[in-house]
Every structure is written in C-alpha cells, then in structure tokens.
Scaffold this motif. Structure first.
Motif, mmCIF file in Angstrom:
data_model
loop_
_atom_site.group_PDB
_atom_site.id
_atom_site.type_symbol
_atom_site.label_atom_id
_atom_site.label_comp_id
_atom_site.label_asym_id
_atom_site.label_seq_id
_atom_site.Cartn_x
_atom_site.Cartn_y
_atom_site.Cartn_z
ATOM 1 N N THR A 29 0.908 -1.192 0.005
ATOM 2 C CA THR A 29 0.024 -0.049 0.110
ATOM 3 C C THR A 29 0.835 1.235 0.143
ATOM 4 O O THR A 29 2.263 1.137 0.035
ATOM 5 C CB THR A 29 -0.949 -0.154 1.190
ATOM 6 N N ASP A 30 0.255 2.348 -0.004
ATOM 7 C CA ASP A 30 0.947 3.580 0.043
ATOM 8 C C ASP A 30 1.225 4.182 1.489
ATOM 9 O O ASP A 30 2.357 4.432 1.494
ATOM 10 C CB ASP A 30 0.075 4.884 -0.731
ATOM 11 N N TYR A 31 0.487 4.067 2.232
ATOM 12 C CA TYR A 31 0.716 4.451 3.662
ATOM 13 C C TYR A 31 0.055 3.700 4.489
ATOM 14 O O TYR A 31 -0.745 2.836 4.352
ATOM 15 C CB TYR A 31 0.117 6.165 3.862
ATOM 16 N N LEU A 32 0.433 3.581 6.031
ATOM 17 C CA LEU A 32 0.087 2.926 7.191
ATOM 18 C C LEU A 32 -0.364 4.050 8.302
ATOM 19 O O LEU A 32 0.584 4.879 8.112
ATOM 20 C CB LEU A 32 1.033 1.973 7.638
ATOM 21 N N LEU A 33 -1.530 4.156 8.520
ATOM 22 C CA LEU A 33 -1.809 4.908 9.951
ATOM 23 C C LEU A 33 -1.791 4.636 11.184
ATOM 24 O O LEU A 33 -2.534 3.226 11.418
ATOM 25 C CB LEU A 33 -3.410 5.173 9.608
ATOM 26 N N TYR A 34 -0.907 4.872 11.977
ATOM 27 C CA TYR A 34 -0.718 4.471 13.556
ATOM 28 C C TYR A 34 -1.623 5.683 14.308
ATOM 29 O O TYR A 34 -1.547 6.683 13.935
ATOM 30 C CB TYR A 34 0.618 4.555 13.820
ATOM 31 N N ALA A 93 -4.502 0.630 6.410
ATOM 32 C CA ALA A 93 -3.645 0.812 5.081
ATOM 33 C C ALA A 93 -4.330 1.615 4.018
ATOM 34 O O ALA A 93 -5.549 1.311 3.654
ATOM 35 C CB ALA A 93 -3.250 -0.648 4.828
ATOM 36 N N VAL A 94 -3.492 2.450 3.621
ATOM 37 C CA VAL A 94 -3.894 3.575 2.613
ATOM 38 C C VAL A 94 -3.781 3.447 1.198
ATOM 39 O O VAL A 94 -2.582 3.046 1.234
ATOM 40 C CB VAL A 94 -3.711 5.009 3.064
ATOM 41 N N VAL A 95 -4.579 3.294 0.454
ATOM 42 C CA VAL A 95 -4.034 3.154 -1.176
ATOM 43 C C VAL A 95 -4.683 4.406 -1.854
ATOM 44 O O VAL A 95 -5.936 4.793 -1.560
ATOM 45 C CB VAL A 95 -4.724 1.960 -1.727
ATOM 46 N N ILE A 96 -3.914 5.128 -2.636
ATOM 47 C CA ILE A 96 -4.222 6.241 -3.233
ATOM 48 C C ILE A 96 -4.681 5.812 -4.648
ATOM 49 O O ILE A 96 -3.890 5.481 -5.422
ATOM 50 C CB ILE A 96 -2.994 7.364 -3.074
ATOM 51 N N ILE A 97 -5.856 6.578 -5.083
ATOM 52 C CA ILE A 97 -6.434 6.727 -6.381
ATOM 53 C C ILE A 97 -6.692 7.952 -6.987
ATOM 54 O O ILE A 97 -7.279 8.403 -6.193
ATOM 55 C CB ILE A 97 -7.398 5.407 -6.514
ATOM 56 N N PRO A 98 -6.138 8.478 -8.134
ATOM 57 C CA PRO A 98 -6.414 9.757 -8.572
ATOM 58 C C PRO A 98 -7.855 9.784 -9.015
ATOM 59 O O PRO A 98 -8.025 8.804 -9.839
ATOM 60 C CB PRO A 98 -5.235 10.176 -9.465
ATOM 61 N N SER A 99 -8.430 10.750 -9.000
ATOM 62 C CA SER A 99 -9.901 10.806 -9.593
ATOM 63 C C SER A 99 -10.116 12.151 -10.084
ATOM 64 O O SER A 99 -9.575 13.224 -9.747
ATOM 65 C CB SER A 99 -10.741 10.935 -8.143
ATOM 66 N N TYR A 100 -10.694 12.085 -11.515
ATOM 67 C CA TYR A 100 -10.813 13.324 -12.330
ATOM 68 C C TYR A 100 -12.231 13.577 -12.615
ATOM 69 O O TYR A 100 -12.911 13.311 -13.621
ATOM 70 C CB TYR A 100 -10.088 12.967 -13.600
ATOM 71 N N THR A 101 -12.866 14.048 -11.467
ATOM 72 C CA THR A 101 -14.267 14.692 -11.595
ATOM 73 C C THR A 101 -14.547 15.995 -12.396
ATOM 74 O O THR A 101 -15.607 16.316 -12.399
ATOM 75 C CB THR A 101 -14.879 14.421 -10.252
ATOM 76 N N HIS A 102 -13.315 16.524 -12.171
ATOM 77 C CA HIS A 102 -13.770 18.052 -12.759
ATOM 78 C C HIS A 102 -14.133 18.180 -14.165
ATOM 79 O O HIS A 102 -13.531 17.280 -15.047
ATOM 80 C CB HIS A 102 -12.307 18.723 -12.609
#
Length: 474
Positions: free
Chosen positions: A369-374, A386-395
């Motif tokens: 994953t991209d990040y872990l949150l403590y 556990a964080v997974v990042i996905i870009p979104s193009y809603t504009h």
C-alpha cells in the motif's frame, strides 16, 4: 476450629525454576510526549464561575508576549541519487523521531538504532536494543505456539485412545461419563496436563528440558569418542604455539561477531564512538516539516549544512518543483512543466490530510500500500489502517476532449485482481483497507501560493472490507 491444611506432595521434577524478570521497557509516554516538533504555548482554560481563571489567562498571554516560545529549526540536505532527504545531526535525528516518528534510520528498519547495536556488538553497551527486544518477543510467541500445538496434539491422541477403548468395551453411555466413571492413573495425569492453562513459562521449561537432554547426550557421545580413540604413536609430530598465542582467547556467539579484549574496550570511549547512521526522510515528510510546520531547512548539498544564513536553503516553491520532478523514475528535466496529477502532488495531499487529523503516517510499501496509519506511533501499537491512493478526475476540465478522457481513464485503471490481492493482504495482517480518491483540479497558472494550490484538491475516503462467504452468510 480450622483444620491445618496438609502441604501437597509431589515429585521433585515438579519444582519449577523462578522466572527471570524481564528488563524494564523505556517510558515511551515520556519520550514521545510531543506529537509534532513544534513548541506550543499552553493557555489555561477559562472557567465561567471562577473569575480567577481570567487572571491566569491574562498572565499566560502576557508571558507569551514577553518571551514567546522559540521554534527549533532543523537542517537537512536533498540527495538527488536517492530522491530523499538526509538528516545527519544526531540531535535533529532524535528530535524528529521522538516528536512525530518522522523518517527512518538509514542502517535500521525503522528507529535509528545502529549506534546502540554497534556498541552492543563491540561490548560497550550492556542494555538490550529495540531489535533484540523484538526478536525476544517473537521467540517467546513462537515457543508458546509450539507448546500449545504440542498440548493440543496430546489431548487429541488421548481422546482417540479413550474412544477406541470405549468402542472395544462396548460402552453405550457417553464418552465423558465413561471417562469420569473409570479413569486410570495414566489418563488422569494426561487429562490434567491437557486441561492445564497454556503459558509461556511451561514452554520455556519444556525447551530447557530438551536442551538439557541434548547436552547430556552430547557429553555421553564425547566420552565414548575419547574412550574409543586409539593412542597416538610417539613418532607423530606435534605443533606447539607460542605462549603469546596461547594466552589470547576469543569468545564468539556468532560466526560474524567477536568480543573485544578488555584492554581494547577500556580504551574506547562510548561518547566518542562515531555514529555512521543518518535519518532518511521521504519527500512528503520533508515538505510537511518545511512548509506546514516550518521546522526544517533543506539544502541542496551536505556541505551547506553548517551555514547559518537562511537564504542559502531551498525555498518552498523551488522545493515543491524539485520534489515533483523527482517523483518520477528517472527524474524529469527541471524545465518540464508541472502537472496537477504528479505523483508527489497526489501523495502529499493525502499525507497532509491525515497528518492534520492527528494520525502518524508511515510508508506501507511492505504491505503493498501507499501509507500506514498509526493511532499514536509504531512503538505503542501496530498500524490500524492501510491507505491506497487513487487519483480521481471529476472536474469537467478532464472530460472536455477525447484525449483527456483517454488520459484519465489510463490513470484511474485498476483491475479487480489488484483490488482483491491488496484487500487479501490487509485482511491477513489484520488491517483495514482505506481507499483514498484524490480529486485532481485543472492545471494551475502559478505555484507561488502553495496553500491555494493544495486547497483545490479534495480527498474522499472509503473503507473496504473483504467479504468472506463462510462468515457472512446471514
């Protein structure tokens, strides 16, 4: 009248040796009492029914005006070969790690502890390092699991023997009643042992007993080998070492480590021992410290770390451009234009979002994953999310032309197999998967106002839980 209770008699083998006391753990609450490397002036609360509280608040503001808290600014340099920030000052390393868990040791897994490990290896340090404590806890858990599996296997074997004996005898009553009505001495002892509470103490005793038997067997084999060894003839040549060589003794616990003689240890001073480890910060951590907190000054080379002038450090605007260029592999040319969906812009938006909410963020590359949150930090508990990042193009800007549609579709493409594998890994390590969609704005004309630039990004969080048919039938 109370009757005296007779002491329970038992075999001498039942006497268990006292458990060795565990070494005291460091006071992590005191060490990591500050969540961020920022000096904060505390203001007392205002109590409406107590007029004296207003006086305390006024005195607090007066103290702040007379002697405001001084913000400590640390120094680091940017390494273009590794695209990371390096902190070499030992005081800065301890401060950044203890206040917010920023970075990792270049020669360690997480906490910069190479110096303590090296002193331990050379005989200059008697305490236990964090790696040794972790290794000890893992060994204890492994022993406990082995002992528990052995006791369960023994209980199953005795259960099967009792069932076979009941079938041969033709007993029609339930197995539990038969076992209670006609118990034997052997089955009673084994059943009592199987119902005994599993503990780490029993696992250690079993291991010590096995090691004792192995040592006795080795001693017997050595004695038999000496007896059967034929006598050497007097014509054989013998080699004698000099008295200097015979006096030297080397004690080693592993093939790669040697204990220094006492004379050498006395000459070494633990305070003068050089520390070859530095703190390695990610680009997101460095930009958060430099831009959001103002607690870090970044230079373009290690030779400028000793300069006092703040004008020699890299500005935040130039730092943002440099990080965006180095977010690609290989790094892009400095003359290339910046895009709003650069990997650094997306990742820092999520990093700043969770840091502002009070989470301690670490890299999640070891879990895919991209990040872990403590919640508080890695020394207090394991990561919860556990964080997974996905870009979104809603504009609407990203859907105006067919070329932009194809571009955004390629950027957002994720397969079902990818999502299933990531979710499966997080379920195996007991972490909740959080998918963060970052709404990417249209390209900005200028990067001077960094606050307005990042204010256009929006983060949407979704918690995904793996569906297990066997556990969620209802």
């Amino acid at each position: 009248m109370d009757k005296p209770v007779a002491a329970k008699s038992g075999p001498a083998s039942d006497a268990r040796p006292p458990r060795a006391p565990r070494p005291p753990r460091p006071n992590y609450r005191q060490i990591h009492q500050f969540p961020l490397p920022v000096n904060v002036h505390h203001v007392p609360p205002v109590i409406p029914h107590n007029p004296l509280s207003l006086i305390s608040v006024a005195l607090s503001y007066l103290t702040f005006l007379i002697s405001p808290p001084r913000q400590e600014v640390y120094s680091a340099y940017f390494d273009k070969t590794t695209s990371s920030i390096h902190v070499t000052d030992e005081r800065s390393i301890n401060a950044l790690w203890q206040m917010g868990f920023f970075g990792k040791g270049s020669l360690s897994r997480s906490e910069p502890s190479w110096l303590a490990r090296e002193k331990k290896r050379r005989g200059l340090h008697n305490g236990k390092t964090s790696e040794e404590m972790t290794r000890l806890r893992r060994t204890e858990r492994r022993e406990l699991k082995l002992e528990r599996a052995r006791m369960e296997k023994l209980a199953i074997e005795e259960r099967l023997k009792a069932e076979a004996a009941a079938r041969e005898a033709g007993v029609s009553e339930p197995l539990d009643q038969a076992a209670q009505s006609t118990p034997t001495d052997d089955t009673t002892n084994v059943t009592a042992a199987t119902t005994e509470k599993f503990s780490l103490k029993k696992a250690k005793e079993a291991r010590m007993l096995e090691e004792k038997k192995a040592r006795e067997l080795a001693a017997q084999n050595a004695a038999l080998a000496e007896q059967n060894q034929p006598e050497t003839s007097s014509n054989n040549k013998s080699v004698r070492f000099s008295p200097i060589v015979q006096k030297k003794e080397f004690l080693s616990t592993s093939p790669s480590s040697l204990q220094l003689p006492d004379s050498v240890v006395d000459n070494l001073d633990s305070d003068d021992f050089p520390n070859e480890e530095h703190l390695q910060l990610s680009n997101e951590e460095a930009f958060f410290l430099a831009y959001s907190l103002g607690a870090l000054q970044i230079y373009d080379s290690p030779s400028k770390l000793g300069e006092v002038q703040s004008t020699s450090s890299i500005t935040t605007s130039a730092l943002l451009q440099q990080f965006c260029h180095h977010s690609f592999q290989p790094a892009r040319d400095a003359s290339a234009s910046l895009l709003p969906d650069d990997p650094f812009m997306i990742s820092y938006t999520v990093y700043h979002h969770f840091r502002s909410l009070g989470w301690v963020i670490r890299s999640g590359v070891k879990f895919g994953t991209d990040y872990l949150l403590y919640n508080r930090g890695p020394v207090f508990s394991h990561a919860e999310f556990a964080v997974v990042i996905i870009p979104s193009y809603t504009h609407p800007y990203w859907s105006e032309t067919e070329e932009r549609k194809n571009y955004t579709g390629e950027k957002q493409a994720r397969s079902w197999w990818w999502m299933h594998s990531v979710s499966r890994v997080q379920a195996q390590v007991l972490k909740s998967l959080v998918v963060c969609y970052v709404d990417v704005p249209p390209p900005a004309a200028s990067l001077d106002d960094i606050g307005a630039l990042f204010g256009q990004y929006k983060v949407r969080e979704f918690l995904i839980k793996r569906w297990i048919p066997n556990r969620t039938r209802d």
